[in-house]
Enzyme design. Structure first.
Site, PDB file in Angstrom:
ATOM      1  N   GLY A   1      -4.741  -7.539  -7.446  1.00 46.14           N
ATOM      2  CA  GLY A   1      -3.865  -7.538  -6.284  1.00 46.14           C
ATOM      3  C   GLY A   1      -4.124  -8.917  -6.326  1.00 46.14           C
TER       4      GLY A   1
ATOM      5  N   SER B   1      -1.014 -10.444  -7.347  1.00 43.69           N
ATOM      6  CA  SER B   1       0.653 -10.395  -7.649  1.00 43.69           C
ATOM      7  C   SER B   1       1.001 -10.511  -5.866  1.00 43.69           C
ATOM      8  CB  SER B   1       0.957  -9.307  -7.745  1.00 43.69           C
ATOM      9  OG  SER B   1       1.016  -8.216  -6.460  1.00 43.69           O
TER      10      SER B   1
ATOM     11  N   ILE C   1      -4.402 -12.011   8.260  1.00 45.98           N
ATOM     12  CA  ILE C   1      -3.450 -13.026   7.169  1.00 45.98           C
ATOM     13  C   ILE C   1      -2.375 -12.818   7.311  1.00 45.98           C
ATOM     14  CG2 ILE C   1      -4.069 -13.759   5.753  1.00 45.98           C
ATOM     15  CD1 ILE C   1      -7.101 -14.130   6.780  1.00 45.98           C
TER      16      ILE C   1
ATOM     17  N   SER D   1     -13.324  -7.212   5.314  1.00 43.77           N
ATOM     18  CA  SER D   1     -12.376  -7.483   6.550  1.00 43.77           C
ATOM     19  C   SER D   1     -13.267  -7.539   7.529  1.00 43.77           C
ATOM     20  CB  SER D   1     -11.358  -6.213   6.060  1.00 43.77           C
ATOM     21  OG  SER D   1     -10.578  -6.108   7.754  1.00 43.77           O
TER      22      SER D   1
ATOM     23  N   ASN E   1     -10.389  -7.704  -4.950  1.00 41.02           N
ATOM     24  CA  ASN E   1      -8.675  -8.528  -3.161  1.00 41.02           C
ATOM     25  C   ASN E   1      -8.164  -7.255  -3.291  1.00 41.02           C
ATOM     26  OD1 ASN E   1      -7.724  -9.795  -2.035  1.00 41.02           O
ATOM     27  ND2 ASN E   1      -6.017  -9.382  -3.248  1.00 41.02           N
TER      28      ASN E   1
ATOM     29  N   ASP F   1      -3.538   0.656 -11.881  1.00 39.23           N
ATOM     30  CA  ASP F   1      -4.799   1.406 -10.771  1.00 39.23           C
ATOM     31  C   ASP F   1      -6.189   1.116 -10.454  1.00 39.23           C
ATOM     32  OD1 ASP F   1      -4.788   2.060  -8.230  1.00 39.23           O
ATOM     33  OD2 ASP F   1      -3.114   3.853  -8.555  1.00 39.23           O
TER      34      ASP F   1
ATOM     35  N   TYR G   1      -9.439   3.189   6.964  1.00 37.48           N
ATOM     36  CA  TYR G   1      -9.374   1.715   6.153  1.00 37.48           C
ATOM     37  C   TYR G   1     -11.443   0.734   6.454  1.00 37.48           C
ATOM     38  CZ  TYR G   1      -7.640  -3.185   5.591  1.00 37.48           C
ATOM     39  OH  TYR G   1      -7.436  -4.890   5.408  1.00 37.48           O
TER      40      TYR G   1
ATOM     41  N   ALA H   1     -14.112   2.128   4.254  1.00 30.95           N
ATOM     42  CA  ALA H   1     -14.076   1.298   3.160  1.00 30.95           C
ATOM     43  C   ALA H   1     -14.434   0.079   3.157  1.00 30.95           C
ATOM     44  CB  ALA H   1     -12.280   2.114   2.815  1.00 30.95           C
ATOM     45  N   LYS H   2     -14.011  -0.425   4.112  1.00 27.65           N
ATOM     46  CA  LYS H   2     -14.602  -2.255   4.331  1.00 27.65           C
ATOM     47  C   LYS H   2     -15.982  -1.546   4.971  1.00 27.65           C
ATOM     48  CE  LYS H   2     -10.838  -3.695   3.220  1.00 27.65           C
ATOM     49  NZ  LYS H   2     -10.646  -4.879   1.676  1.00 27.65           N
TER      50      LYS H   2
HETATM   51  P1  NAP Z   1      -1.461  -7.535   0.508  1.00 23.53           P
HETATM   52  O1  NAP Z   1      -0.351  -8.153   0.617  1.00 23.53           O
HETATM   53  O2  NAP Z   1      -0.298  -5.444   0.606  1.00 23.53           O
HETATM   54  O3  NAP Z   1      -1.385  -7.041  -0.990  1.00 23.53           O
HETATM   55  C1  NAP Z   1      -2.135  -6.221  -1.788  1.00 23.53           C
HETATM   56  C2  NAP Z   1      -2.006  -6.403  -3.254  1.00 23.53           C
HETATM   57  O4  NAP Z   1      -2.609  -5.496  -3.737  1.00 23.53           O
HETATM   58  C3  NAP Z   1      -1.263  -6.898  -3.620  1.00 23.53           C
HETATM   59  O5  NAP Z   1      -1.471  -7.321  -4.932  1.00 23.53           O
HETATM   60  C4  NAP Z   1      -0.797  -4.988  -4.522  1.00 23.53           C
HETATM   61  O6  NAP Z   1       0.007  -4.869  -5.989  1.00 23.53           O
HETATM   62  C5  NAP Z   1      -1.965  -4.592  -4.837  1.00 23.53           C
HETATM   63  N1  NAP Z   1      -3.105  -3.477  -4.969  1.00 23.53           N
HETATM   64  C6  NAP Z   1      -2.549  -2.419  -3.871  1.00 23.53           C
HETATM   65  N2  NAP Z   1      -2.889  -1.064  -4.426  1.00 23.53           N
HETATM   66  C7  NAP Z   1      -3.292  -1.796  -5.082  1.00 23.53           C
HETATM   67  C8  NAP Z   1      -4.011  -0.650  -6.150  1.00 23.53           C
HETATM   68  N3  NAP Z   1      -3.950   0.588  -6.759  1.00 23.53           N
HETATM   69  N4  NAP Z   1      -4.365  -1.216  -7.645  1.00 23.53           N
HETATM   70  C9  NAP Z   1      -4.180  -2.598  -7.826  1.00 23.53           C
HETATM   71  N5  NAP Z   1      -3.486  -3.459  -6.722  1.00 23.53           N
HETATM   72  C10 NAP Z   1      -3.619  -2.204  -5.903  1.00 23.53           C
HETATM   73  O7  NAP Z   1      -2.385  -7.238   0.919  1.00 23.53           O
HETATM   74  P2  NAP Z   1      -3.578  -8.133   1.483  1.00 23.53           P
HETATM   75  O8  NAP Z   1      -2.759  -8.381   2.571  1.00 23.53           O
HETATM   76  O9  NAP Z   1      -2.465  -9.740   0.715  1.00 23.53           O
HETATM   77  O10 NAP Z   1      -4.380  -7.822   1.107  1.00 23.53           O
HETATM   78  C11 NAP Z   1      -5.366  -7.985   0.073  1.00 23.53           C
HETATM   79  C12 NAP Z   1      -7.137  -7.529   0.825  1.00 23.53           C
HETATM   80  O11 NAP Z   1      -6.968  -7.845   1.702  1.00 23.53           O
HETATM   81  C13 NAP Z   1      -6.715  -6.262   0.667  1.00 23.53           C
HETATM   82  O12 NAP Z   1      -8.281  -5.873   0.268  1.00 23.53           O
HETATM   83  C14 NAP Z   1      -7.037  -5.758   2.225  1.00 23.53           C
HETATM   84  O13 NAP Z   1      -7.418  -4.964   2.223  1.00 23.53           O
HETATM   85  C15 NAP Z   1      -7.963  -7.696   2.620  1.00 23.53           C
HETATM   86  N6  NAP Z   1      -7.271  -7.715   4.511  1.00 23.53           N
HETATM   87  C16 NAP Z   1      -6.066  -7.981   4.756  1.00 23.53           C
HETATM   88  C17 NAP Z   1      -6.486  -8.515   5.616  1.00 23.53           C
HETATM   89  C18 NAP Z   1      -4.600  -9.559   6.469  1.00 23.53           C
HETATM   90  O14 NAP Z   1      -5.118  -9.415   7.653  1.00 23.53           O
HETATM   91  N7  NAP Z   1      -3.685  -8.987   5.526  1.00 23.53           N
HETATM   92  C19 NAP Z   1      -7.300  -8.887   6.541  1.00 23.53           C
HETATM   93  C20 NAP Z   1      -8.608  -8.975   5.886  1.00 23.53           C
HETATM   94  C21 NAP Z   1      -8.634  -8.243   4.771  1.00 23.53           C
HETATM   95  P3  NAP Z   1       1.518  -4.647  -5.889  1.00 23.53           P
HETATM   96  O15 NAP Z   1       2.407  -6.296  -5.703  1.00 23.53           O
HETATM   97  O16 NAP Z   1       1.433  -4.540  -7.205  1.00 23.53           O
HETATM   98  O17 NAP Z   1       1.664  -3.771  -4.689  1.00 23.53           O
END
Ligand code: NAP
Length: 267
Positions: free
Chosen positions: A20, A22, A204, A158, A98, A71, A171, A174-175
């Site tokens: 993830g 990207s 974030i 998380s 990630n 995926d 969610y 899983a975490k």
């Molecule tokens: P995001 O902005 O939705 O980005 C998700 C990333 O994961 C994208 O690069 C996406 O790829 C990729 N992805 C989604 N499903 C996938 C799959 N099945 N296989 C491979 N790649 C996949 O999410 P984010 O906020 O950056 O979150 C990243 C991580 O941090 C996650 O594990 C999330 O649970 C955790 N997190 C986030 C927060 C927050 O507040 N944002 C807080 C705590 C933890 P594409 O670009 O191709 O869609």
């Protein structure tokens, strides 16, 4: 006694696989690694444009990168990702688990749909567990550096690993499972020269939290976190950089809270 490898010597040959990578937090991680001169495999699920953009940003920052679709919730994709990462990099020094999705529907746990639960667990828990298994088996075969390190693994969990949200039960489960995944691999791999860390981001600013921005704006302003601001992907990137540089050589199974202090109980 041999001194641990210093920060300045750890960045020459290093290859990272970031799932993830990207967008969002993953992109922040890839950029940090690029700034350290690392070679980065930027995994993505479907957004090739974002992945290519990230590759360019890593190269502009001084590193090298390729984008690899896959995926994380699908076994065959994970196997192909691992093959492509090792074929391109020759090795993997750092795996960052990630990639993750939020609940497909924010629904009360009393209404949780089983197919939604299965998909989230496949991507957010089963995927990282088995990717870590596959990559660590290859890391074990790598020659160690001067400090005996064969590789490092980070699992991005998380604050939901311990904070119950009854409308995102899948969610949270899983975490919480990722927290134990970290402990298990840290315990199993330590004597093999592989350290494992859990990074627990707080709130974030990414696409994932875009739809709930107004809610969290108000909560943060109201004092939800001691540090009253949104976290940025670069905040996680900087924590990853500390791991990547080898700055935590006597820690494993460690939780790095990058959450503005959310995890503290205060009186
Ligand atoms: P995001 O902005 O939705 O980005 C998700 C990333 O994961 C994208 O690069 C996406 O790829 C990729 N992805 C989604 N499903 C996938 C799959 N099945 N296989 C491979 N790649 C996949 O999410 P984010 O906020 O950056 O979150 C990243 C991580 O941090 C996650 O594990 C999330 O649970 C955790 N997190 C986030 C927060 C927050 O507040 N944002 C807080 C705590 C933890 P594409 O670009 O191709 O869609």
């Amino acid at each position: 006694m041999t001194e641990s490898k210093s920060a300045s010597t750890s960045v020459t040959k290093s290859v990272a696989l970031v799932t993830g990578g990207s967008r969002g937090i993953g992109r922040g991680i890839c950029l940090s690694l690029g700034q350290l001169g690392w070679r980065v495999v930027v995994n993505y699920a479907g957004n090739m444009t974002a992945a290519e953009e990230c590759v360019k940003m890593v190269k502009d920052a001084g590193g090298d990168a390729i984008a690899v679709q896959g995926d994380i919730g699908v076994a065959a994709d994970r196997a192909r990702l691992v093959e492509q990462a090792f074929a391109w990099g020759g090795r993997v020094d750092l795996l960052v688990n990630n990639a993750g999705i939020t609940s497909i529907v924010r629904a009360d746990i009393l209404d949780q749909q089983e197919d939604h639960f299965d998909r989230l667990i496949a991507v957010n828990l089963k995927g990282p567990f088995f990717l870590t298994q596959a990559v660590s088996k290859r890391m074990i075969e790598q020659s160690p550096d001067d400090s005996g390190t064969r590789g490092q693994i980070v699992i991005v969990s998380s604050i939901s690993a311990y904070a119950a949200s009854t409308n995102r039960g899948d969610y949270c489960i899983a975490k919480a499972g990722l927290a134990m995944t970290t402990q298990l691999y840290a315990a199993r791999l330590a004597e093999l020269g592989i350290r494992v860390y859990e990074i627990r981001p707080g709130i974030i600013a990414t696409d994932m939290t875009g739809p709930v921005k107004a809610k969290y704006d108000a909560l943060i302003a109201g004092g939800l976190t001691p540090i009253k601001r949104w976290g940025q992907p670069s905040d996680i990137g900087r924590a990853i950089a500390a791991v990547a540089r080898g700055d935590l050589p006597f820690s494993t199974g460690e939780v790095l809270n990058v959450d503005g202090g959310f995890h503290m109980r205060t009186l």
